[in-house]
Design a protein around this motif. Sequence first.
Motif, short mmCIF file in Angstrom:
data_model
loop_
_atom_site.label_atom_id
_atom_site.label_comp_id
_atom_site.label_asym_id
_atom_site.label_seq_id
_atom_site.Cartn_x
_atom_site.Cartn_y
_atom_site.Cartn_z
N VAL A 321 121.45 -8.37 21.64
CA VAL A 321 122.29 -7.19 21.73
C VAL A 321 121.75 -6.27 22.83
N MET A 322 122.63 -5.84 23.73
CA MET A 322 122.21 -4.99 24.82
C MET A 322 121.85 -3.58 24.32
N PRO A 323 120.91 -2.92 24.98
CA PRO A 323 120.49 -1.58 24.55
C PRO A 323 121.65 -0.58 24.43
N MET A 324 122.61 -0.69 25.33
CA MET A 324 123.71 0.27 25.27
C MET A 324 124.51 0.14 23.98
N ARG A 325 124.53 -1.03 23.37
CA ARG A 325 125.22 -1.19 22.08
C ARG A 325 124.58 -0.32 21.02
N PHE A 326 123.25 -0.34 21.00
CA PHE A 326 122.55 0.48 20.01
C PHE A 326 122.72 1.96 20.30
N ALA A 328 125.30 3.33 21.81
CA ALA A 328 126.67 3.69 21.45
C ALA A 328 126.81 3.85 19.94
N ALA A 329 126.19 2.95 19.18
CA ALA A 329 126.25 3.05 17.72
C ALA A 329 125.55 4.31 17.24
N TYR A 330 124.42 4.61 17.84
CA TYR A 330 123.66 5.81 17.46
C TYR A 330 124.51 7.06 17.66
N LYS A 331 125.24 7.12 18.76
CA LYS A 331 126.08 8.29 19.03
C LYS A 331 127.30 8.34 18.11
N ALA A 340 117.20 6.18 12.31
CA ALA A 340 115.87 5.57 12.48
C ALA A 340 115.96 4.06 12.73
N PRO A 341 116.76 3.30 11.94
CA PRO A 341 116.88 1.86 12.23
C PRO A 341 117.47 1.58 13.61
N LEU A 342 118.47 2.38 14.02
CA LEU A 342 119.08 2.15 15.32
C LEU A 342 118.13 2.50 16.47
N GLU A 343 117.35 3.55 16.29
CA GLU A 343 116.39 3.89 17.32
C GLU A 343 115.32 2.80 17.44
N ALA A 344 114.90 2.26 16.29
CA ALA A 344 113.92 1.16 16.32
C ALA A 344 114.51 -0.06 17.03
N ALA A 345 115.78 -0.37 16.71
CA ALA A 345 116.44 -1.51 17.34
C ALA A 345 116.56 -1.31 18.85
N LEU A 346 116.89 -0.08 19.24
CA LEU A 346 117.00 0.23 20.66
C LEU A 346 115.67 0.00 21.37
N GLN A 347 114.60 0.47 20.77
CA GLN A 347 113.29 0.26 21.38
C GLN A 347 112.97 -1.24 21.49
N HIS A 348 113.28 -2.01 20.44
CA HIS A 348 113.01 -3.45 20.48
C HIS A 348 113.85 -4.14 21.56
N LEU A 421 115.53 7.94 23.19
CA LEU A 421 116.62 8.82 22.78
C LEU A 421 116.35 10.30 23.04
N PRO A 422 115.16 10.83 22.76
CA PRO A 422 114.94 12.25 23.07
C PRO A 422 115.07 12.55 24.56
N LEU A 423 114.71 11.60 25.41
CA LEU A 423 114.84 11.82 26.85
C LEU A 423 116.30 11.92 27.28
N MET A 424 117.17 11.20 26.60
CA MET A 424 118.59 11.17 26.99
C MET A 424 119.22 12.56 26.98
N SER A 425 118.79 13.41 26.05
CA SER A 425 119.40 14.74 25.93
C SER A 425 119.01 15.66 27.09
N ARG A 426 118.05 15.27 27.90
CA ARG A 426 117.58 16.12 28.99
C ARG A 426 118.35 15.91 30.29
N PHE A 427 119.20 14.87 30.33
CA PHE A 427 119.96 14.61 31.55
C PHE A 427 121.22 15.46 31.59
N THR A 428 121.63 15.82 32.82
CA THR A 428 122.80 16.68 33.01
C THR A 428 123.76 16.02 34.00
#
Length: 528
Positions: A321-326, A328-331, A340-348, A421-428
């Motif tokens: 599964v590509m990272p963007m899938r996780f 997108a699901a997280y959002k 928490a499970p989705l963030e873990a999956a994204l990291q993996h 994920l925390p870094l994503m919120s810093r982009f504009t």
Amino acid sequence: MSRFNTADSKTKRTVGILTAERPDALTHEGAPGFTHDARGELFLSAVSSFTSNSFYENETARSDRQRTLLSEVALKHPEWLLSFLRWLRHDAGIRTNALTLAADAVWLRLQAKVTEPEGINRKLISAVLARMDEPGEMLAYWTSTYGKAIPKPVKRGVADAVVDLLAEYSFLKYDSKNAAFRIGDVIELTHPCPSSPSQGALFEYAIGVRHGREDLDVSRLPKIKARNNLRALTPADIHQLAADGLLVEHLRLSGMTWEAVPSLVNGPWTRDLWQAVLPQLGVMAAIRNARNLDEAGITTKALAPLFAKLADPEQVRRFRVMPMRFYAAYKAVSNVRWHAPLEAALQHSLSNVPALGGNTLILVDRSGSMFGRVSDRSELTWADSAALFGSALALRADKATLVEFGTSSNEITVPKGGSVLPLMSRFTSLGGTYTVTALERHLRPGHTRVVILTDEQNYGGYYHTPNTPGDVVPKNVPLHTFNLAGYRSAHTAGTANRYWYGGLTDASWPLLRWNEEASEGFWPWLPF
């Protein structure tokens, strides 16, 4: 002097995708551009294409451009094209574009009456068919594009794929009454030779089903026999199997998946039915149905095994599964128990991102054109993709400078041991594509490589500069450009230490290290 960079007997080529040596075009924003050679342009366009419109180029224009490129590549470089299309479908996982490019290439070769190398047309067709619904897709595309007459190489390539792909399970999963070419039609049109008596029985059964025949022999087809028995049960019987915990085993024996359950009960999903099929759900099914499971009232305790799959690195790698899938699901999910499970999956899922040594400057394009959607079925943008992967690279690197850029630019602090994920919120969002300006501001003598995630539409407007990114980055420093949108013109010349990657796939990430270590340029499907 040749138009495109070439390797001579004294200098080994260090670039897979070649460009003109000097600016010979403009980007869409008016800066100097460097056209790619036909293979490089086709590669970039194909891996960045998901049958959707981009900011600067609609679907029709891109398809026309690809056909023009194929008219050269299919005739001059057929073996390269075969390797590329096989990689595109099986490794990069791009289905529709691989199929249409293969068909278009064979048509062009047949029109030109080119037959060498022997059997290549047949191989081009079979190489891009990876699921049992795709032989029918190939025939549907061919007949709708080039007419009802199907040439022998196309028939034989499709037949080869049918022999490799058709089994009871794939028949049950992919044979559809709504398809223009059902599996029985494909068999009758292409005449594949069965690989075993059981496959021969399946061929006969598929043709019989297509023509609506009754009392077909299923004695050598155990899954189909079990499927027929399961479908003969009443909805009440199915609900009882679910209540008794036996439904999943019956589905397994009949070659059916959890998706077939609503058709068995002639009704909607219920809490009990979801509970019954939970053991069969994989990582992809979990993220697609998170909202449905929440609405059905499935308890957190019941979901625990599913959450464990998402947190299991092996499960995530297995399902590819590509990272963007996780992301997108997280959002998309509203219940925080999934976070928490989705963030873990994204990291993996980022395990293929290389842990780069040295000091890496990472530029993430946040200009307006990057906010186009990556596909017609997704709300995510190229800007999301660039930010996600840029953050992942920065977190994995020994030392990194992470920068978002557009008309202006900002450095984003990357904490040690942080997560994506925390870094994503810093982009504009930052307007135009001032790539050169951002490089001039943030590049330091200590940087050992530069990675730019962009659509390469370097701005050449009011503050026009004759410099390109390749002029700013020292020649001894590798410059890696991830071209997310696959436009025609590159933003710098293709000389040594300059690398391009089309789109963002798991197959792209190892190339960062490989390209720097290699003494010769290569394509991702070639061995190091």
